[in-house]
Design an enzyme around this catalytic site. Structure first.
Site, PDB file in Angstrom:
ATOM      1  CB  SER A   6      -0.627  -0.103   0.793  1.00  0.00           C
ATOM      2  OG  SER A   6      -1.445   1.400   1.754  1.00  0.00           O
ATOM      3  CG  HIS A  31      -4.317  -1.552  -1.604  1.00  0.00           C
ATOM      4  ND1 HIS A  31      -5.062  -2.115  -1.829  1.00  0.00           N
ATOM      5  CD2 HIS A  31      -4.249  -1.007  -0.317  1.00  0.00           C
ATOM      6  CE1 HIS A  31      -6.429  -1.810  -1.368  1.00  0.00           C
ATOM      7  NE2 HIS A  31      -5.656  -0.914   0.099  1.00  0.00           N
ATOM      8  CG  ASP A  33      -4.892   2.561   1.476  1.00  0.00           C
ATOM      9  OD1 ASP A  33      -6.300   1.285   1.475  1.00  0.00           O
ATOM     10  OD2 ASP A  33      -4.012   2.009   1.679  1.00  0.00           O
ATOM     11  CG  MET A  35      -8.637   6.956   2.783  1.00  0.00           C
ATOM     12  SD  MET A  35      -7.762   6.589   4.801  1.00  0.00           S
ATOM     13  CE  MET A  35      -6.739   5.396   4.914  1.00  0.00           C
ATOM     14  CG  HIS A  64      -9.651  -0.026   0.414  1.00  0.00           C
ATOM     15  ND1 HIS A  64      -8.465  -0.428   1.595  1.00  0.00           N
ATOM     16  CD2 HIS A  64     -10.557  -0.045   0.130  1.00  0.00           C
ATOM     17  CE1 HIS A  64      -9.661  -0.471   2.570  1.00  0.00           C
ATOM     18  NE2 HIS A  64     -10.826  -0.990   1.189  1.00  0.00           N
ATOM     19  CG  MET A  66     -11.180   3.316   2.692  1.00  0.00           C
ATOM     20  SD  MET A  66      -9.687   2.858   3.597  1.00  0.00           S
ATOM     21  CE  MET A  66      -8.757   3.201   1.895  1.00  0.00           C
ATOM     22  CG  MET A 135     -11.799  -2.592   5.471  1.00  0.00           C
ATOM     23  SD  MET A 135     -10.169  -2.260   4.802  1.00  0.00           S
ATOM     24  CE  MET A 135      -8.813  -1.788   6.426  1.00  0.00           C
ATOM     25  N   GLY A 140      -8.569   4.111   7.792  1.00  0.00           N
ATOM     26  CA  GLY A 140      -8.699   5.341   8.190  1.00  0.00           C
ATOM     27  C   GLY A 140      -6.832   5.551   8.023  1.00  0.00           C
ATOM     28  CG  PHE A 141      -5.445   6.627  10.264  1.00  0.00           C
ATOM     29  CD1 PHE A 141      -4.931   8.252  10.202  1.00  0.00           C
ATOM     30  CD2 PHE A 141      -6.718   6.389  11.046  1.00  0.00           C
ATOM     31  CE1 PHE A 141      -4.997   9.020  10.223  1.00  0.00           C
ATOM     32  CE2 PHE A 141      -7.044   8.041  11.036  1.00  0.00           C
ATOM     33  CZ  PHE A 141      -7.059   9.146  11.248  1.00  0.00           C
ATOM     34  N   GLY A 143      -0.375   1.878   9.524  1.00  0.00           N
ATOM     35  CA  GLY A 143       0.367   1.684  10.700  1.00  0.00           C
ATOM     36  C   GLY A 143      -0.532   0.904  12.110  1.00  0.00           C
ATOM     37  CG  ASP A 173      -6.244  -2.701   3.503  1.00  0.00           C
ATOM     38  OD1 ASP A 173      -4.998  -2.729   3.652  1.00  0.00           O
ATOM     39  OD2 ASP A 173      -6.813  -1.819   2.853  1.00  0.00           O
ATOM     40  N   GLY A 174      -4.590  -4.763   6.262  1.00  0.00           N
ATOM     41  CA  GLY A 174      -4.235  -3.610   8.011  1.00  0.00           C
ATOM     42  C   GLY A 174      -3.323  -4.728   8.904  1.00  0.00           C
ATOM     43  N   GLY A 195       1.033  -1.813   4.007  1.00  0.00           N
ATOM     44  CA  GLY A 195       1.130  -0.905   3.781  1.00  0.00           C
ATOM     45  C   GLY A 195       2.447  -0.547   5.271  1.00  0.00           C
TER      46      GLY A 195
HETATM   47  C1  DX5 Z   1      -5.798   1.046   6.337  1.00  0.00           C
HETATM   48  C2  DX5 Z   1      -5.739   1.419   4.536  1.00  0.00           C
HETATM   49  C3  DX5 Z   1      -5.021   0.481   3.912  1.00  0.00           C
HETATM   50  C4  DX5 Z   1      -3.461   0.929   5.010  1.00  0.00           C
HETATM   51  C5  DX5 Z   1      -2.805  -0.479   5.596  1.00  0.00           C
HETATM   52  O1  DX5 Z   1      -7.750   2.615   6.051  1.00  0.00           O
HETATM   53  O2  DX5 Z   1      -6.998   0.718   4.209  1.00  0.00           O
HETATM   54  O3  DX5 Z   1      -4.450  -0.127   2.846  1.00  0.00           O
HETATM   55  O4  DX5 Z   1      -2.513   1.542   3.973  1.00  0.00           O
HETATM   56  O5  DX5 Z   1      -1.424   0.137   5.690  1.00  0.00           O
HETATM   57  P1  DX5 Z   1      -0.777  -1.250   7.416  1.00  0.00           P
HETATM   58  O6  DX5 Z   1       0.060  -2.408   6.606  1.00  0.00           O
HETATM   59  O7  DX5 Z   1       0.213  -0.061   8.022  1.00  0.00           O
HETATM   60  O8  DX5 Z   1      -1.855  -1.852   8.314  1.00  0.00           O
HETATM   61 ZN    ZN Z   2      -6.126  -0.546   1.695  1.00  0.00          ZN
END
Ligand code: DX5
Ligand code: ZN
Length: 216
Positions: A6, A31, A33, A35, A64, A66, A135, A140-141, A143, A173-174, A195
Site C-alpha cells: 500500500s 494498492h 488507499d 480516503m 481501495h 474508502m 479489513m 483510515g490509517f 500502521g 488489509d491492515g 503498508g
Molecule cells: C487502512 C488502509 C490500508 C493501510 C494498510 O485504512 O486501507 O491499506 O494503508 O497499512 P498497514 O499495513 O500499515 O496497516
Molecule cells: Zn487499503
C-alpha cells in the site's frame, strides 16, 4: 498469494522508486488507499496519484475506495489506470450497480467490509464480484494493529466461497506483518495488502521479500 504493498505508507516524494523497490522484492499488485475525510477521518490519495503509479510500473493497480458517493468517481479512477477497484459495503447503497459498471468497464470489482461488518451482507453480491476485501483494522490509517478476530472471519468467508463454488478471491488489509502473514494466508487470504511492513522501515525490496519469506 499476491503481495500488494500500500503506497499510503511509502515515501510519496519518491513514489516511482518505492514501487520499483517493492516490485524487485516480489510485489505483484500496487494498492492505493483513497480516503475522503467523510467515510473515514483521513484524507489521502486521488486519481492523480493513481496516474503517477500507472506511469511508474507495469504491475496492476488496485484502488481501495474508502469514500462516500464512490459511484461518482469510478470512471476517474478507471481512466487513471486502475485495474481493480473495491468499494465499501458500508458506504455504497447501490452495490449491484457499481459492480456491474466496473464489469462493463473491464475492471475487477471488489467489495470491502469493515471489521464489524458481518460477511452475511455479501450473500447476494458474492457471485458477482472478483474479490472481497476484509479489513483487518478499522479503515483510515496505516500502521494500526491487526485485529485477531479477523482470522476466523477469513476462514468463514473462505468456506462460504468454496461451498458455493464462486470465483471471488479474498484480500486482507491492515496490520499485516512478518509475524501474522502466514496465519492470514493459512486462513484463506489470497491477496495480502501491506503498508507499514512494506514501506516504513529500510529498503522496501528487503521488507517485501521478508513478508514473502515469512509465508514459505
Ligand atoms: C487502512 C488502509 C490500508 C493501510 C494498510 O485504512 O486501507 O491499506 O494503508 O497499512 P498497514 O499495513 O500499515 O496497516
Ligand atoms: Zn487499503
Amino acid at each position: 498469494m499476491i503481495l500488494a504493498p500500500s503506497i499510503l505508507a511509502a515515501d510519496l516524494g519518491h513514489l516511482a522508486g518505492a514501487i520499483a523497490a517493492a516490485e524487485r522484492g516480489g510485489a505483484r499488485l500496487v494498492h492505493v488507499d483513497v480516503m475522503d475525510g467523510h467515510f473515514v477521518p483521513n484524507l489521502t490519495l486521488g486519481p492523480a496519484v493513481v496516474e503517477a503509479a500507472r506511469r511508474a510500473t507495469r504491475l496492476p493497480i488496485d484502488v481501495h475506495l474508502m469514500i462516500e458517493n464512490a459511484e461518482r468517481y469510478l470512471d476517474a479512477f478507471i481512466e487513471a489506470g486502475a485495474t481493480s477497484i473495491s468499494v465499501h459495503v458500508e458506504a455504497v447503497p447501490h452495490l449491484e450497480r457499481v459492480v456491474a459498471h466496473l464489469g462493463h468497464r473491464g475492471v475487477l470489482a471488489g467489495v470491502a467490509l469493515n471489521p464489524a461488518t458481518p460477511i452475511g451482507v455479501l450473500e447476494e453480491i458474492l457471485p458477482e464480484i472478483d474479490f472481497v476485501l476484509l479489513m483487518t483494522v478499522n479503515p483510515g490509517f496505516a500502521g494500526q494493529t491487526f485485529l485477531p478476530p479477523s482470522l476466523d472471519k477469513i476462514r468463514r468467508l473462505r468456506t462460504a466461497i468454496a461451498s458455493r463454488e464462486l470465483r471471488a478471491s479474498i484480500q486482507v488489509d491492515g496490520g499485516i506483518n512478518t509475524g501474522n502473514i502466514r496465519a492470514v494466508v493459512e486462513a484463506g487470504a489470497e491477496i495480502v495488502v501491506a503498508g507499514s511492513s512494506a514501506f516504513s522501515k529500510g529498503d522496501p525490496e528487503t521488507s517485501v521479500r521478508a513478508l514473502l519469506e515469512a509465508v514459505r
